[in-house]
Write a protein that holds these residues in place. Sequence first.
Motif, PDB file in Angstrom:
ATOM      1  N   SER A 190      10.157 -19.346 -26.393  1.00  0.00           N
ATOM      2  CA  SER A 190       8.765 -18.794 -26.794  1.00  0.00           C
ATOM      3  C   SER A 190       7.780 -19.760 -25.958  1.00  0.00           C
ATOM      4  CB  SER A 190       8.386 -18.827 -28.105  1.00  0.00           C
ATOM      5  OG  SER A 190       9.056 -17.904 -28.955  1.00  0.00           O
ATOM      6  N   LEU A 191       7.899 -21.079 -26.028  1.00  0.00           N
ATOM      7  CA  LEU A 191       6.990 -21.805 -24.914  1.00  0.00           C
ATOM      8  C   LEU A 191       6.987 -21.618 -23.709  1.00  0.00           C
ATOM      9  CD1 LEU A 191       4.925 -24.245 -25.160  1.00  0.00           C
ATOM     10  CD2 LEU A 191       7.043 -25.816 -25.266  1.00  0.00           C
ATOM     11  N   LEU A 192       8.261 -21.581 -23.417  1.00  0.00           N
ATOM     12  CA  LEU A 192       8.531 -21.050 -21.887  1.00  0.00           C
ATOM     13  C   LEU A 192       8.101 -19.774 -21.607  1.00  0.00           C
ATOM     14  CD1 LEU A 192       9.863 -21.809 -19.315  1.00  0.00           C
ATOM     15  CD2 LEU A 192      12.046 -20.621 -20.111  1.00  0.00           C
ATOM     16  N   ALA A 193       7.764 -18.868 -22.326  1.00  0.00           N
ATOM     17  CA  ALA A 193       7.583 -17.521 -22.054  1.00  0.00           C
ATOM     18  C   ALA A 193       5.958 -17.685 -22.100  1.00  0.00           C
ATOM     19  CB  ALA A 193       7.796 -16.548 -22.958  1.00  0.00           C
ATOM     20  N   ALA A 194       5.269 -18.530 -23.070  1.00  0.00           N
ATOM     21  CA  ALA A 194       3.859 -18.702 -22.949  1.00  0.00           C
ATOM     22  C   ALA A 194       3.298 -19.597 -21.793  1.00  0.00           C
ATOM     23  CB  ALA A 194       3.409 -19.607 -24.298  1.00  0.00           C
ATOM     24  N   ALA A 222      12.749 -16.298 -19.808  1.00  0.00           N
ATOM     25  CA  ALA A 222      12.478 -16.785 -20.970  1.00  0.00           C
ATOM     26  C   ALA A 222      12.703 -15.633 -22.120  1.00  0.00           C
ATOM     27  CB  ALA A 222      10.940 -16.957 -21.026  1.00  0.00           C
ATOM     28  N   ARG A 223      12.476 -14.327 -21.661  1.00  0.00           N
ATOM     29  CA  ARG A 223      12.798 -13.247 -22.443  1.00  0.00           C
ATOM     30  C   ARG A 223      14.289 -13.014 -22.821  1.00  0.00           C
ATOM     31  NH1 ARG A 223       9.590 -11.037 -26.150  1.00  0.00           N
ATOM     32  NH2 ARG A 223      10.456  -8.713 -25.314  1.00  0.00           N
ATOM     33  N   PHE A 224      15.142 -13.259 -21.509  1.00  0.00           N
ATOM     34  CA  PHE A 224      16.439 -13.220 -21.833  1.00  0.00           C
ATOM     35  C   PHE A 224      16.916 -14.284 -23.057  1.00  0.00           C
ATOM     36  CE2 PHE A 224      17.119 -10.695 -17.840  1.00  0.00           C
ATOM     37  CZ  PHE A 224      18.186  -9.641 -18.294  1.00  0.00           C
ATOM     38  N   LEU A 225      16.431 -15.370 -22.751  1.00  0.00           N
ATOM     39  CA  LEU A 225      16.758 -16.604 -23.723  1.00  0.00           C
ATOM     40  C   LEU A 225      16.190 -16.413 -25.037  1.00  0.00           C
ATOM     41  CD1 LEU A 225      16.457 -19.578 -21.036  1.00  0.00           C
ATOM     42  CD2 LEU A 225      18.499 -18.687 -22.009  1.00  0.00           C
ATOM     43  N   GLN A 226      15.300 -15.817 -25.142  1.00  0.00           N
ATOM     44  CA  GLN A 226      14.545 -15.371 -26.502  1.00  0.00           C
ATOM     45  C   GLN A 226      15.661 -14.475 -27.115  1.00  0.00           C
ATOM     46  OE1 GLN A 226      10.393 -13.943 -25.859  1.00  0.00           O
ATOM     47  NE2 GLN A 226       9.918 -15.028 -27.824  1.00  0.00           N
ATOM     48  N   GLY A 227      16.308 -13.505 -26.591  1.00  0.00           N
ATOM     49  CA  GLY A 227      17.056 -12.665 -27.012  1.00  0.00           C
ATOM     50  C   GLY A 227      18.342 -13.505 -27.783  1.00  0.00           C
ATOM     51  N   VAL A 228      18.734 -14.526 -27.090  1.00  0.00           N
ATOM     52  CA  VAL A 228      19.896 -15.237 -27.674  1.00  0.00           C
ATOM     53  C   VAL A 228      19.572 -15.951 -28.886  1.00  0.00           C
ATOM     54  CG1 VAL A 228      21.357 -17.345 -27.181  1.00  0.00           C
ATOM     55  CG2 VAL A 228      20.736 -15.881 -25.276  1.00  0.00           C
ATOM     56  N   GLY A 229      18.358 -16.681 -28.981  1.00  0.00           N
ATOM     57  CA  GLY A 229      17.764 -16.969 -30.227  1.00  0.00           C
ATOM     58  C   GLY A 229      17.544 -16.050 -31.447  1.00  0.00           C
ATOM     59  N   GLY A 230      17.094 -14.840 -30.894  1.00  0.00           N
ATOM     60  CA  GLY A 230      17.028 -13.756 -31.989  1.00  0.00           C
ATOM     61  C   GLY A 230      18.365 -13.259 -32.506  1.00  0.00           C
ATOM     62  N   ALA A 231      19.131 -13.291 -31.694  1.00  0.00           N
ATOM     63  CA  ALA A 231      20.593 -12.846 -32.148  1.00  0.00           C
ATOM     64  C   ALA A 231      21.285 -13.923 -33.019  1.00  0.00           C
ATOM     65  CB  ALA A 231      21.405 -12.678 -31.109  1.00  0.00           C
TER      66      ALA A 231
END
Length: 201
Positions: free
Chosen positions: A93-97, A108-117
């Motif tokens: 989220s910090l990376l996306a911001a 960043a959004r791809f990696l956010q999906g990993v955390g969300g999963a």
Amino acid sequence: MRTETETPPLRLWLGLIAVSLGVALIVVDLTIVNVILAPIVEDLAITSIQAQWIQESYAIVFAALLLVAGRLSDLYGARRLFLIGLVVFGATSLLAALAPSGGLLIAARFLQGVGGAMILPTSLALVNAAFTGKARGQAFAIWGSTIGAAAALGPLLGGRLADFSWRWAFGINIPAVALIMVAVLIYLPAAPKNAGRIDWL
């Protein structure tokens, strides 16, 4: 060990609130980008294809890894995987911001999906392990209601934050993640582990 009729202590309900807020974060991020996409396109000068990837990459990875994350939760403990998922979600989220380009925002959004999963199935396992009997049904109801409320909140929150900067739509996750991590560590016990392995094939 608690019986099925025994009232759960307050700390477990506080832990449930923390877990539900974690789930709310990942659901909000499924919908919030739809509202802030226009200022992202303008600010980063991205193409329509990049805009589509910013919208869809999170959901694709999130859905693809749910089953694997659930199995890892069984093997290594739901609380551990939940906390790791929060760290991944907060860092990305910090990376996306802070993303200076469309390409980095997509990554960043791809990696956010990993955390969300990692967060969604482990949150369910934590609720299941912490509550029994009638209280378990009530806890699941609260958990499920949070998902519905978060889906509706995403566009509203995105619209408000976009008035300041689209970057706040991602930046707001960071303090929320920190608070949730502290609450989960304090109020929820570690979930049991199961012996076995992952059938990667």
